[in-house]
Write a protein that holds these residues in place. Structure first.
Motif, PDB file in Angstrom:
ATOM      1  N   ARG A 303     -76.764  -0.257 -14.233  1.00 16.80           N
ATOM      2  CA  ARG A 303     -76.061  -0.792 -12.937  1.00 16.80           C
ATOM      3  C   ARG A 303     -74.844  -1.316 -13.118  1.00 16.80           C
ATOM      4  NH1 ARG A 303     -79.700  -0.380  -8.562  1.00 16.80           N
ATOM      5  NH2 ARG A 303     -78.819  -2.444  -7.570  1.00 16.80           N
ATOM      6  N   PRO A 304     -73.765  -0.734 -13.269  1.00 23.83           N
ATOM      7  CA  PRO A 304     -72.330  -1.315 -13.608  1.00 23.83           C
ATOM      8  C   PRO A 304     -72.116  -2.084 -12.364  1.00 23.83           C
ATOM      9  CG  PRO A 304     -72.503   0.753 -14.220  1.00 23.83           C
ATOM     10  CD  PRO A 304     -73.727   0.691 -13.554  1.00 23.83           C
ATOM     11  N   SER A 305     -71.309  -3.284 -12.413  1.00 22.49           N
ATOM     12  CA  SER A 305     -70.592  -3.971 -11.641  1.00 22.49           C
ATOM     13  C   SER A 305     -69.061  -3.337 -11.212  1.00 22.49           C
ATOM     14  CB  SER A 305     -70.442  -5.445 -11.737  1.00 22.49           C
ATOM     15  OG  SER A 305     -71.887  -6.049 -11.899  1.00 22.49           O
ATOM     16  N   VAL A 306     -68.801  -3.210 -10.103  1.00 24.08           N
ATOM     17  CA  VAL A 306     -67.435  -2.744  -9.670  1.00 24.08           C
ATOM     18  C   VAL A 306     -66.917  -3.509  -8.741  1.00 24.08           C
ATOM     19  CG1 VAL A 306     -66.554  -0.573  -8.953  1.00 24.08           C
ATOM     20  CG2 VAL A 306     -68.775  -0.278 -10.026  1.00 24.08           C
ATOM     21  N   VAL A 307     -65.614  -3.524  -9.000  1.00 25.12           N
ATOM     22  CA  VAL A 307     -64.702  -4.298  -7.957  1.00 25.12           C
ATOM     23  C   VAL A 307     -63.929  -3.129  -7.093  1.00 25.12           C
ATOM     24  CG1 VAL A 307     -62.621  -5.847  -7.518  1.00 25.12           C
ATOM     25  CG2 VAL A 307     -64.462  -6.280  -9.246  1.00 25.12           C
ATOM     26  N   TRP A 308     -63.847  -3.191  -5.840  1.00 22.84           N
ATOM     27  CA  TRP A 308     -63.195  -2.286  -4.900  1.00 22.84           C
ATOM     28  C   TRP A 308     -62.029  -3.264  -4.177  1.00 22.84           C
ATOM     29  CZ3 TRP A 308     -65.134   2.778  -4.443  1.00 22.84           C
ATOM     30  CH2 TRP A 308     -66.285   2.810  -5.404  1.00 22.84           C
TER      31      TRP A 308
END
Length: 399
Positions: A303-308
């Motif tokens: 479950r990768p962490s993503v920055v938007w």
């Protein structure tokens, strides 16, 4: 072959703008931090110069009878019967507000029975708000109910925690989070979810409508996934819409009564939101649906962490971190950088990790800060990051 793979790994890291930090980044500030207050725990603390204020949820201390007084000399026996009762033990938990210097005496300013608490401290330390929640864990569940009633209280101090006023608040209405702009203006967020607003320092509270679809009729204790108050004084509320498989982010500017949906993020759960004074919004999210809604055989999937980013017009995916780097918080640094705060879960005990970007999220510098700390925080006003390990307090600058 090993050398070849090492070169390839290095190139991959450089390709996404990673630079791994090393040791020696921390400056020692104190070797006797919070040692006096028992049982030991650092709590949620703030540092201003050489002064410290701490909000600490604490468990009761357990003592044991001398060997000659035990029913079985070879087995430890608590001094009092309640110490062996899980419910009674939970009932004796409390929240404390403590003050101290970096090396000075710890002073207990306030204590109240509580199993849950949240607080807000004004940047100049002039005002504190504290909410507490307590339920009788030793009592039987009420007939036909899934939860024990919880008693909620709301307190305020205007002298750095020396004197406290209990504000008027219905005990049956839960408060989970405090989000304040300044000592006079702020929000309370509780189960339901429900949102209240004050304009006069907590004397009066007005309940506001919550976003459509954020409530679950079958769960009276439903909560938002995330509630954040940006530097632009906009309250943002995020919740996962399972039917549409998106996270919905609603925005409520100060002074308005009804929030509006600002944007959605498909297939991700919101972990944190940071917004600057211009209204540029940055979101830290975890890939996938909420963890406990997943089938058990899917919970161990990466479950990768993503920055938007969201600029009031379009949503952009700035960066996806390796799955082993789990992000918990996202900050804006004083020099307009982005700070990702998380942990490296690929190690047995976990290692704290931060990643910083100074080009709007295009490239990131990753720094491993050591094994997981007992506590700490990042000061967005000064750019100082604090860390506690054992009884030692450390600091470093991330401008």
């Amino acid at each position: 072959m090993a050398r070849q793979w090492g070169v390839i790994s290095l190139l991959l890291l450089l390709a996404v703008g990673y630079v791994v930090g090393g040791s020696g980044m921390w400056d020692s500030v104190s070797n006797d931090f919070m040692r006096e207050d028992k049982p030991y725990g650092v709590g949620d603390f703030r540092v201003n110069g050489k002064s410290i204020i701490t909000m600490k949820l604490t468990k009761p201390e357990i003592t044991f009878k001398p060997r000659e007084e035990r029913s079985d000399p070879n087995r430890a026996e608590p001094s009092e019967p309640w110490m062996s009762n899980v419910g009674e033990f939970a009932n004796r938990r409390s929240v404390r507000i403590l003050s101290s210097g970096l090396e000075g005496e710890v002073i207990r300013r306030f204590e109240e029975p509580a199993q849950r608490a949240d607080w807000w401290l004004a940047p100049d330390w002039s005002t504190l708000y504290l909410t507490t929640g307590w339920s009788d864990r030793a009592a039987e569940l009420p007939l036909g109910q899934s939860y024990r009633p919880e008693l909620t209280q709301l307190f305020k101090s205007t002298d750095q925690g020396q004197e406290w006023e209990r504000l008027r608040w219905p005990e049956e209405q839960n408060i989970t989070f405090l989000r304040f702009i300044d000592p006079q203006r702020g929000y309370l967020i509780g189960w339901g979810p429900r949102v209240w607003r004050t304009r006069d320092g907590g004397e009066h509270w007005d309940e506001l409508p919550v976003p459509e679809g954020s409530r679950n009729p079958e769960n009276p204790r439903q909560q938002f996934d995330l509630v954040a108050l940006g530097q632009d004084n906009v309250l943002r509320m995020a919740f996962y819409d399972h039917a549409a498989d998106v996270s919905r982010i609603h925005a409520l500017p100060w002074g308005e009564d009804i929030s509006q949906q600002a944007f959605t993020i498909p297939g991700h759960v919101v972990m944190d939101i940071a917004a600057n004074t211009e209204g540029n919004v940055y979101v830290l999210a975890t890939q996938g649906a909420p963890y406990f809604s997943l089938p058990s055989d899917e919970r161990d999937a990466p479950r990768p962490s993503v920055v938007w980013s969201w600029n009031d017009d379009s949503l952009h995916k700035l960066h996806e971190f390796p799955p082993e780097l789990k992000g918990y918080a996202l900050y804006l640094t004083p020099s307009d950088g982005l700070l990702f705060d998380g942990v490296n879960e690929s190690t047995l005990l976990g290692n704290d990790v931060v990643a910083v970007s100074y080009d709007g999220g295009g490239s990131w510098k990753i720094e491993y800060e050591g094994r997981s700390a007992q506590g700490g925080y990042y000061d967005v006003q000064t750019g100082t990051r604090w860390r506690v390990e054992g009884y030692s307090l450390y600091r470093r600058e991330i401008p």
